[in-house]
Design an enzyme around this catalytic site. Sequence first.
Site, PDB file in Angstrom:
ATOM      1  N   SER A  20       0.837  -1.211   0.000  1.00 25.08           N
ATOM      2  CA  SER A  20       0.000   0.000   0.000  1.00 25.08           C
ATOM      3  C   SER A  20       0.871   1.260   0.000  1.00 25.08           C
ATOM      4  O   SER A  20       1.860   1.345   0.736  1.00 25.08           O
ATOM      5  CB  SER A  20      -0.885  -0.005   1.250  1.00 25.08           C
ATOM      6  OG  SER A  20      -1.547   1.232   1.378  1.00 25.08           O
ATOM      7  N   LYS A  48      -3.418   3.284  -1.819  1.00 26.21           N
ATOM      8  CA  LYS A  48      -2.843   4.074  -0.726  1.00 26.21           C
ATOM      9  C   LYS A  48      -3.880   4.137   0.392  1.00 26.21           C
ATOM     10  O   LYS A  48      -5.087   4.148   0.126  1.00 26.21           O
ATOM     11  CB  LYS A  48      -2.515   5.488  -1.242  1.00 26.21           C
ATOM     12  CG  LYS A  48      -2.166   6.522  -0.162  1.00 26.21           C
ATOM     13  CD  LYS A  48      -0.772   6.329   0.405  1.00 26.21           C
ATOM     14  CE  LYS A  48      -0.462   7.326   1.543  1.00 26.21           C
ATOM     15  NZ  LYS A  48       0.611   6.844   2.425  1.00 26.21           N
ATOM     16  N   THR A  49      -3.437   4.166   1.624  1.00 29.86           N
ATOM     17  CA  THR A  49      -4.378   4.195   2.747  1.00 29.86           C
ATOM     18  C   THR A  49      -5.222   5.469   2.715  1.00 29.86           C
ATOM     19  O   THR A  49      -4.718   6.568   2.486  1.00 29.86           O
ATOM     20  CB  THR A  49      -3.613   4.114   4.078  1.00 29.86           C
ATOM     21  OG1 THR A  49      -2.846   2.910   4.105  1.00 29.86           O
ATOM     22  CG2 THR A  49      -4.571   4.115   5.256  1.00 29.86           C
ATOM     23  N   ASN A  72      10.576   6.834   5.028  1.00 25.69           N
ATOM     24  CA  ASN A  72       9.523   7.750   4.604  1.00 25.69           C
ATOM     25  C   ASN A  72       8.829   8.336   5.821  1.00 25.69           C
ATOM     26  O   ASN A  72       8.651   7.676   6.841  1.00 25.69           O
ATOM     27  CB  ASN A  72       8.512   7.056   3.683  1.00 25.69           C
ATOM     28  CG  ASN A  72       7.409   6.344   4.445  1.00 25.69           C
ATOM     29  OD1 ASN A  72       6.454   6.975   4.908  1.00 25.69           O
ATOM     30  ND2 ASN A  72       7.551   5.024   4.601  1.00 25.69           N
ATOM     31  N   LEU A  76       0.524  10.092   5.563  1.00 25.30           N
ATOM     32  CA  LEU A  76      -0.814   9.712   5.124  1.00 25.30           C
ATOM     33  C   LEU A  76      -1.610  10.823   4.437  1.00 25.30           C
ATOM     34  O   LEU A  76      -2.787  11.035   4.715  1.00 25.30           O
ATOM     35  CB  LEU A  76      -1.574   9.165   6.353  1.00 25.30           C
ATOM     36  CG  LEU A  76      -2.797   8.289   6.227  1.00 25.30           C
ATOM     37  CD1 LEU A  76      -2.714   7.374   5.040  1.00 25.30           C
ATOM     38  CD2 LEU A  76      -3.002   7.518   7.493  1.00 25.30           C
ATOM     39  N   CYS A 133       0.596   2.426  10.775  1.00 23.05           N
ATOM     40  CA  CYS A 133       1.412   3.494  10.186  1.00 23.05           C
ATOM     41  C   CYS A 133       2.318   4.110  11.245  1.00 23.05           C
ATOM     42  O   CYS A 133       1.850   4.501  12.308  1.00 23.05           O
ATOM     43  CB  CYS A 133       0.537   4.594   9.591  1.00 23.05           C
ATOM     44  SG  CYS A 133       1.532   5.956   8.960  1.00 23.05           S
ATOM     45  N   ASN A 194       4.819  -3.580   7.862  1.00 28.28           N
ATOM     46  CA  ASN A 194       4.866  -2.154   7.592  1.00 28.28           C
ATOM     47  C   ASN A 194       6.293  -1.692   7.913  1.00 28.28           C
ATOM     48  O   ASN A 194       7.176  -2.519   8.180  1.00 28.28           O
ATOM     49  CB  ASN A 194       3.806  -1.429   8.438  1.00 28.28           C
ATOM     50  CG  ASN A 194       3.337  -0.124   7.787  1.00 28.28           C
ATOM     51  OD1 ASN A 194       4.136   0.612   7.197  1.00 28.28           O
ATOM     52  ND2 ASN A 194       2.060   0.173   7.903  1.00 28.28           N
ATOM     53  N   THR A 195       6.552  -0.423   7.871  1.00 26.61           N
ATOM     54  CA  THR A 195       7.935   0.063   8.016  1.00 26.61           C
ATOM     55  C   THR A 195       8.379   0.089   9.474  1.00 26.61           C
ATOM     56  O   THR A 195       7.567   0.177  10.393  1.00 26.61           O
ATOM     57  CB  THR A 195       8.054   1.459   7.409  1.00 26.61           C
ATOM     58  OG1 THR A 195       7.046   2.300   7.984  1.00 26.61           O
ATOM     59  CG2 THR A 195       7.881   1.416   5.906  1.00 26.61           C
TER      60      THR A 195
HETATM   61  O1  RRO Z   1       1.748   7.633   4.789  1.00 21.43           O
HETATM   62  C1  RRO Z   1       2.674   7.203   5.489  1.00 21.43           C
HETATM   63  O2  RRO Z   1       3.479   7.943   6.047  1.00 21.43           O
HETATM   64  C2  RRO Z   1       2.884   5.777   5.735  1.00 21.43           C
HETATM   65  C3  RRO Z   1       1.871   4.883   6.036  1.00 21.43           C
HETATM   66 BR1  RRO Z   1       0.066   5.357   6.022  1.00 21.43          BR
HETATM   67  C4  RRO Z   1       2.187   3.535   6.386  1.00 21.43           C
HETATM   68  O3  RRO Z   1       1.352   2.678   6.682  1.00 21.43           O
HETATM   69  N1  RRO Z   1       3.503   3.187   6.389  1.00 21.43           N
HETATM   70  C5  RRO Z   1       4.473   4.062   6.102  1.00 21.43           C
HETATM   71  O4  RRO Z   1       5.652   3.692   6.131  1.00 21.43           O
HETATM   72  N2  RRO Z   1       4.158   5.351   5.763  1.00 21.43           N
END
Ligand code: RRO
Length: 305
Positions: A20, A48-49, A72, A76, A133, A194-195
């Site tokens: 995503s 994208k979320t 990053n 969001l 996130c 996720n990250t």
């Molecule tokens: O938009 C972001 O900063 C973001 C999201 Br929603 C996520 O789930 N994971 C990420 O690394 N960045």
Amino acid sequence: MDISTDLCGIALDGPVLNGSGTYDALAARRAFGEALDRDFPFSAFVSKTITGPPRDGNPPHRLWETPSGMINSIGLPNPGLESFVSGDLPQLVGLPVPLIVSVMADSVEGFVTLIEAVAAVEGVAGIELNVSCPNVHSGLIVGEQPTETEALMKALRPLTSLPLIVKLTPNVANPENVALAAEAGGADAVSLINTLKATAIDPDRNRPWLGAGGGGLSGPAIRPIALAQVRIVSAAVTIPVVGMGGITDGESALEFILAGARVVAVGTENFRDPAAGIAVRNGLSAALERRGFASLAEAQASTLS
Ligand code: RRO
């Protein structure tokens, strides 16, 4: 090589999805036109979320390259539910592959609104719940607490018969406990990772490089962590696992399948090469063949726990 599969009832012609937020399918369609529909890089597309209210995202800088990775701090940014449903969503359901819509809220009620609106749209194949996130600070991060995750899933499960996929955070000691809670609450699948929380310092300015102070690390740098978490989570749950974290080619995709993932997702590599999904899909077929597998299903079944 037969690499067709399915993800909780969603038939897929291959096991490579996008992570995503790492590939803008509508921008790609504008850039590449019909050629993209003939060879779309992924076998399902994850949006994208989306949140209920629109969001601007974090102040710059939002990206920082690291050795073998990227941080990053996007925060969001998105047009909000209403605008997404009337604008991007009708175009996304027209993509040549199944669509999974990623949503996030800071309350159960917020998730309810998102799911009811998205599930009502013809052509949506599944919903991913982003509870992980690293860049949105809304107090409690649901996905860090098994009890919160299970309660959220129990509230959302009755709302739709569409597959619900829970995106897990790697920023916990025991991700399998959150995965088990998601499964107990009725999740159809989990996706991870996720990250990882990270930062970068600019010594010239004596402050963090990223506008929000920190962000999430992705790319090949995190692959060994992702593999370990996919392995432990897939051994713990019975629902399918979407594995991701630094996949760049067919070999690394196969590593995730053998670690227990049913399907995989490409994320950071899409920033370097928008056709990365195609290279990973083709590379995976070749990697399976080199190892003597007759099909993807055989590799999925050969996983050691
Ligand atoms: O938009 C972001 O900063 C973001 C999201 Br929603 C996520 O789930 N994971 C990420 O690394 N960045």
